[in-house]
Design an enzyme around this catalytic site. Structure first.
Site: not given
Ligand code: COA
Length: 329
Positions: A116, A256, A286
């Site tokens: 990205c 970003h 994103n």
């Molecule tokens: N809807 C509902 N629940 C969801 C979900 C969705 N779309 N996606 C994940 N969950 C659940 C997970 O299964 C997890 O459940 P569990 O605790 O029962 O296992 C819970 O939500 C929390 O998951 P977690 O991964 O800890 O959430 P988070 O707060 O870290 O948020 C992201 C997840 C992916 C939104 C976040 O980590 C993120 O944005 N990461 C960076 C991604 C990024 O920037 N990528 C590109 C970089 S350029």
């Protein structure tokens, strides 16, 4: 600093596909809710390319708009750079498909692939080529059709990404406006945290790779999150230092657009007031390398960028890669 040669942006444009996919639409596709998506990522809707549209189609439209915006024709460009992570084909480069579409057969064209962070890496490469005299005017495009590598059954990733493209035309500045400094880095030891595992030479396409969903984007979201906050903070601080400026000099911060919580955390770390932090993740999700050029064009349209405005661009992505550019309009 006074006599430092630098490059500047002389035109911008962007294109996003017409189709909007809302969180309500996603509620019908996977086990998720609008409330979860908005509170955990800040995203409300994203654009999705049609079945016929490849990345170069989006890039081409963004490029045409940037050329129009800068009152230039294709003949005025002497290099095409395209940053993307979703190429039309593994080879040739997406830049060559764009060149074909623009009928710009007088110029070289290649891709800059850096997760990205690709658009900022592209600006840094363009600066070198322009200031060395290799190119006079560069068309730099960041475009993605991430929807084509998204597993629409995986709620962990499918709610986060969107499609779009943004373009900028760059040339040497004749005054004190333009790119003041940059900082760029990569850490390949963390490559496995965000990748498309198959389809390259490490894991060539096979029936098995398709059955195992290895041609989709895979990501350890919370690991990526932690690194993004730390590295984007570091990049902006280093780039500011190199420009001889401080956080107080920032008029507009364009991070970003990966997650509103990452944006907020980086803004807080840098102590940048919220009103100076650009956000459009709610509308596009994103869009990877397209985030920053789209942001610049939207800010120009909104007349929020004036001569002298100090802008800090800041990105993080697969690789991992991260970079920041300090820019005076
Ligand atoms: N809807 C509902 N629940 C969801 C979900 C969705 N779309 N996606 C994940 N969950 C659940 C997970 O299964 C997890 O459940 P569990 O605790 O029962 O296992 C819970 O939500 C929390 O998951 P977690 O991964 O800890 O959430 P988070 O707060 O870290 O948020 C992201 C997840 C992916 C939104 C976040 O980590 C993120 O944005 N990461 C960076 C991604 C990024 O920037 N990528 C590109 C970089 S350029």
């Amino acid at each position: 600093m006074a006599n430092k040669r630098r490059i500047k942006i002389i035109g911008t444009g962007f294109y996003v596909p017409d189709q909007i996919l809302t969180n309500a639409d996603l509620e019908k596709m996977v086990d998720t809710t609008d409330e979860w998506i908005v509170s955990r990522s800040g995203i409300r809707e994203r654009r999705i390319a049609s079945a016929e549209q490849a990345t170069s189609d989006l890039c081409l439209e963004a490029a045409r708009r940037a050329l129009k915006n800068s009152h230039l024709s294709v003949k005025d460009i002497d290099l095409i750079l395209v940053s993307n992570n979703t190429p039309d084909t593994l080879f040739p480069a997406t830049a060559c498909w764009v060149q074909q579409g623009l009928q710009a057969d007088h110029v070289p064209a290649f891709d800059v692939v850096a997760g990205c962070t690709g658009f900022l890496y592209g600006m840094i490469v363009a600066e070198s080529l322009i200031l060395s005299g290799t190119a006079r005017r560069v068309l730099l495009i960041g475009g993605e059709t991430l929807s084509k590598i998204t597993n629409w059954k995986d709620r962990n990733t499918c709610v986060l990404f969107g499609d779009g493209a943004g373009a900028a035309i760059l040339e040497e500045s004749k005054d004190d406006s333009g790119m003041l400094s940059f900082y760029w880095k990569a850490d390949g030891s963390l490559a496995n945290l965000l990748l498309m595992p198959a389809g390259g030479t490490r894991n060539p396409a096979s029936l098995q790779t398709v059955a195992e969903n290895l041609h989709y984007l895979h990501m350890k979201g919370n690991e990526v999150f932690k690194h993004a906050v730390k590295r984007m903070g570091e990049a902006a601080e280093e780039a500011l230092k190199r420009a001889g400026l401080t956080k107080d000099d920032i008029d507009i911060f364009i991070p970003h657009q990966a997650n509103i919580r990452i944006i907020d955390a980086v803004g807080e770390r840098l102590k940048i007031p919220k009103e100076k932090v650009f956000v459009n993740i709610d509308r596009y999700g994103n869009v990877s390398v397209a985030c920053i050029p789209i942001a610049i064009h939207e800010l120009r349209q909104q007349k929020k960028i004036k001569p002298g405005t100090i802008i800090v661009l800041d990105a993080f992505g697969a690789g991992f890669t991260w970079a920041s550019v300090v820019y005076r309009w």
